[in-house]
Design an enzyme around this catalytic site. Sequence first.
Site, PDB file in Angstrom:
ATOM      1  N   ASP A  31      19.086  -7.609  -4.882  1.00 56.02           N
ATOM      2  CA  ASP A  31      20.143  -6.861  -4.196  1.00 56.02           C
ATOM      3  C   ASP A  31      21.184  -7.828  -3.620  1.00 56.02           C
ATOM      4  O   ASP A  31      22.379  -7.683  -3.857  1.00 56.02           O
ATOM      5  CB  ASP A  31      19.534  -5.998  -3.079  1.00 56.02           C
ATOM      6  CG  ASP A  31      18.419  -5.117  -3.598  1.00 56.02           C
ATOM      7  OD1 ASP A  31      18.722  -4.194  -4.353  1.00 56.02           O
ATOM      8  OD2 ASP A  31      17.240  -5.372  -3.276  1.00 56.02           O
ATOM      9  N   GLU A  52      17.357  -8.512 -12.206  1.00 55.94           N
ATOM     10  CA  GLU A  52      18.705  -8.167 -12.656  1.00 55.94           C
ATOM     11  C   GLU A  52      19.655  -9.378 -12.662  1.00 55.94           C
ATOM     12  O   GLU A  52      20.223  -9.729 -13.684  1.00 55.94           O
ATOM     13  CB  GLU A  52      19.276  -7.068 -11.751  1.00 55.94           C
ATOM     14  CG  GLU A  52      20.691  -6.698 -12.111  1.00 55.94           C
ATOM     15  CD  GLU A  52      21.058  -5.269 -11.786  1.00 55.94           C
ATOM     16  OE1 GLU A  52      20.166  -4.411 -11.658  1.00 55.94           O
ATOM     17  OE2 GLU A  52      22.259  -4.987 -11.685  1.00 55.94           O
TER      18      GLU A  52
HETATM   19  O1  TRH Z   1      14.453 -11.004  -7.066  1.00 59.75           O
HETATM   20  P1  TRH Z   1      14.520 -10.091  -8.228  1.00 59.75           P
HETATM   21  O2  TRH Z   1      13.233  -9.687  -8.766  1.00 59.75           O
HETATM   22  O3  TRH Z   1      15.355  -8.816  -7.843  1.00 59.75           O
HETATM   23  C1  TRH Z   1      14.986  -7.537  -8.310  1.00 59.75           C
HETATM   24  C2  TRH Z   1      16.025  -6.907  -9.172  1.00 59.75           C
HETATM   25  O4  TRH Z   1      17.286  -6.918  -8.624  1.00 59.75           O
HETATM   26  C3  TRH Z   1      15.624  -5.497  -9.469  1.00 59.75           C
HETATM   27  O5  TRH Z   1      16.621  -4.855 -10.206  1.00 59.75           O
HETATM   28  C4  TRH Z   1      15.411  -4.767  -8.174  1.00 59.75           C
HETATM   29  O6  TRH Z   1      15.015  -3.477  -8.409  1.00 59.75           O
HETATM   30  C5  TRH Z   1      14.361  -5.495  -7.369  1.00 59.75           C
HETATM   31  O7  TRH Z   1      14.756  -6.822  -7.145  1.00 59.75           O
HETATM   32  C6  TRH Z   1      14.152  -4.837  -6.020  1.00 59.75           C
HETATM   33  O8  TRH Z   1      15.340 -10.802  -9.423  1.00 59.75           O
HETATM   34  P2  TRH Z   1      16.904 -11.059  -9.613  1.00 59.75           P
HETATM   35  O9  TRH Z   1      17.643  -9.792  -9.755  1.00 59.75           O
HETATM   36  O10 TRH Z   1      17.003 -12.019 -10.694  1.00 59.75           O
HETATM   37  O11 TRH Z   1      17.375 -11.736  -8.269  1.00 59.75           O
HETATM   38  C7  TRH Z   1      17.012 -13.040  -7.917  1.00 59.75           C
HETATM   39  C8  TRH Z   1      18.173 -13.740  -7.246  1.00 59.75           C
HETATM   40  O12 TRH Z   1      17.709 -14.926  -6.620  1.00 59.75           O
HETATM   41  C9  TRH Z   1      19.241 -14.158  -8.245  1.00 59.75           C
HETATM   42  O13 TRH Z   1      20.520 -13.989  -7.645  1.00 59.75           O
HETATM   43  C10 TRH Z   1      18.976 -15.643  -8.442  1.00 59.75           C
HETATM   44  C11 TRH Z   1      18.478 -16.019  -7.077  1.00 59.75           C
HETATM   45  N1  TRH Z   1      17.635 -17.228  -7.004  1.00 59.75           N
HETATM   46  C12 TRH Z   1      18.078 -18.271  -6.216  1.00 59.75           C
HETATM   47  O14 TRH Z   1      19.148 -18.197  -5.608  1.00 59.75           O
HETATM   48  N2  TRH Z   1      17.285 -19.389  -6.120  1.00 59.75           N
HETATM   49  C13 TRH Z   1      16.109 -19.526  -6.798  1.00 59.75           C
HETATM   50  O15 TRH Z   1      15.448 -20.579  -6.670  1.00 59.75           O
HETATM   51  C14 TRH Z   1      15.697 -18.433  -7.626  1.00 59.75           C
HETATM   52  C15 TRH Z   1      14.395 -18.549  -8.385  1.00 59.75           C
HETATM   53  C16 TRH Z   1      16.469 -17.299  -7.697  1.00 59.75           C
END
Ligand code: TRH
Length: 361
Positions: free
Chosen positions: A16, A253
Site C-alpha cells: 500500500d 504489487e
Molecule cells: O509487501 P507486499 O506483499 O504488498 C502487498 C501487495 O501490495 C498486495 O497487493 C496487497 O494486497 C498486500 O500487500 C496487502 O509486496 P509489494 O506490493 O511488492 O510491496 C513491497 C514494497 O516494499 C515495494 O514498494 C518494494 C518495497 N521494498 C523496499 O522498499 N525494500 C525492500 O528491501 C523490499 C524487499 C521491498
Amino acid sequence: MKRYDIFCKIVDNFGDIGVCWRLARQLHAEHSITITLWLDDLSVAKQLIPTLNTHQASQRIDGITICHWHADSQFNQAAEVVIEAFGCELPEQYLALMQPQSIWINLEYLSAENWVADFHGGNSKRGELTRHFFFPGFNANTGGLIREHHIAKSHQQLAKSANDGVKVSLFCYPNAPISDLLHAMATGTQAIQCYVPATSVLPKVATFFSQENVQAGDVLTHQNLTVTILPFLSQADYDDLLASCDINFVRGEDSWIRAIWAAKPFIWQPYWQTEDSHIIKLNAFLDVFYADCDHSAKNTSTALHYAWSSATLPEQIWQDYLSNINTITDFTLAQCSQLAALPDLASNLVIFIEKLRTNKI
Ligand code: TRH
C-alpha cells in the site's frame, strides 16, 4: 499548482505504502502536482522512506507533504482531487468537507484479468459525491502501470556484471517453498549469489542453513549457493537491487511491477487470497505476459511460477528455468519495452482527472 490528497492505510505488508509513495513522488516530480500523502502508519512507511520522522505529524520529503492520519485527525479543507488508495475509506469528517464537484478517485489493485478493462473508469454515487474507480492494468483500456519516465533509460545504463555467478534477489511471502528453492540453487551446476532483504522469510532461510537465526550482514554458503542477507532496503535501493540482479523473486504489487521495469527474468508470487483468487490472478498474468514467448521458455516460466505459489518446488523446475534463462532474459527485455510503450499510470490518472474536471467523461 494543482493539489491532490492521497489517503493510504497500511493494511499489512508494504504494498500500500510502496505504491502510494511511488505514485506521490511521480505526480509531483513529473506532473508538478502538490501532494499531501495521509498515512496511518509511519513506522511501516519509515522502512521504505528512511528519512521519515515517525514523531512528526507533518513533514516534507522529496517535495511531498506526509501527514500522519489517525482516528482524531482533523481536516480543515478537502483537496480538489482526492485519491483513496485501495478502498481504504476516507475519514467521515473529510468526506463532509468534499463538494459534489470534488474529484474522488479510488485507486484499485493491479490485476491482468480481462474484467479490469470493463470496470476501469466506472463510478458509484455516495450521497452527492461520485467515487471513480481507477484500475491499473496491462493494456491501453486500463489505467496502465506505474512507471517513472526515467526508468527505461537508467536501466539500459547498468553494466552487466560478469563471471560472478547468477545473481538472484529474493522477496516473497514465507509460505513459498523457500527451502526447496535454496536446495535447488545449492545443488545446481551454476554458482548462485542470492540476496535476501530482511523480511519475514529469514527464519526459513535460517532453518535451511541449520542456524537459529540469520540477520542483515550474514553471508551463508552451501554447495553452489551463497546467500547474503541484506537489511530491509529503502525503496530506491530495492529498485536498484532488482535492476542489478539476473533473476528477481518478487511479490504483491509494487515489487512485481518494478521487476518488469528491471527488465530481468522474474518470478512473481501473488498475495495469497481465499478461494484461490490469487491463482486466478497468476493465470491471467502468465497468459498476458508470456503469450508470445517461445514454447519451452514459456512452459518453464509458467511451471516455476505455479510451483512457487504452491507448497513444493521440484528441483528440476528450477534447473529447467536456468537452462532457458537466455531466452527468458531476451523475452523479458522485449516485454518490458513493449509495456513501456504504453502510457504510464500517473499520466493516465492525470488525464482522467482533467477529463473529469472539464466534464469530458
Ligand atoms: O509487501 P507486499 O506483499 O504488498 C502487498 C501487495 O501490495 C498486495 O497487493 C496487497 O494486497 C498486500 O500487500 C496487502 O509486496 P509489494 O506490493 O511488492 O510491496 C513491497 C514494497 O516494499 C515495494 O514498494 C518494494 C518495497 N521494498 C523496499 O522498499 N525494500 C525492500 O528491501 C523490499 C524487499 C521491498
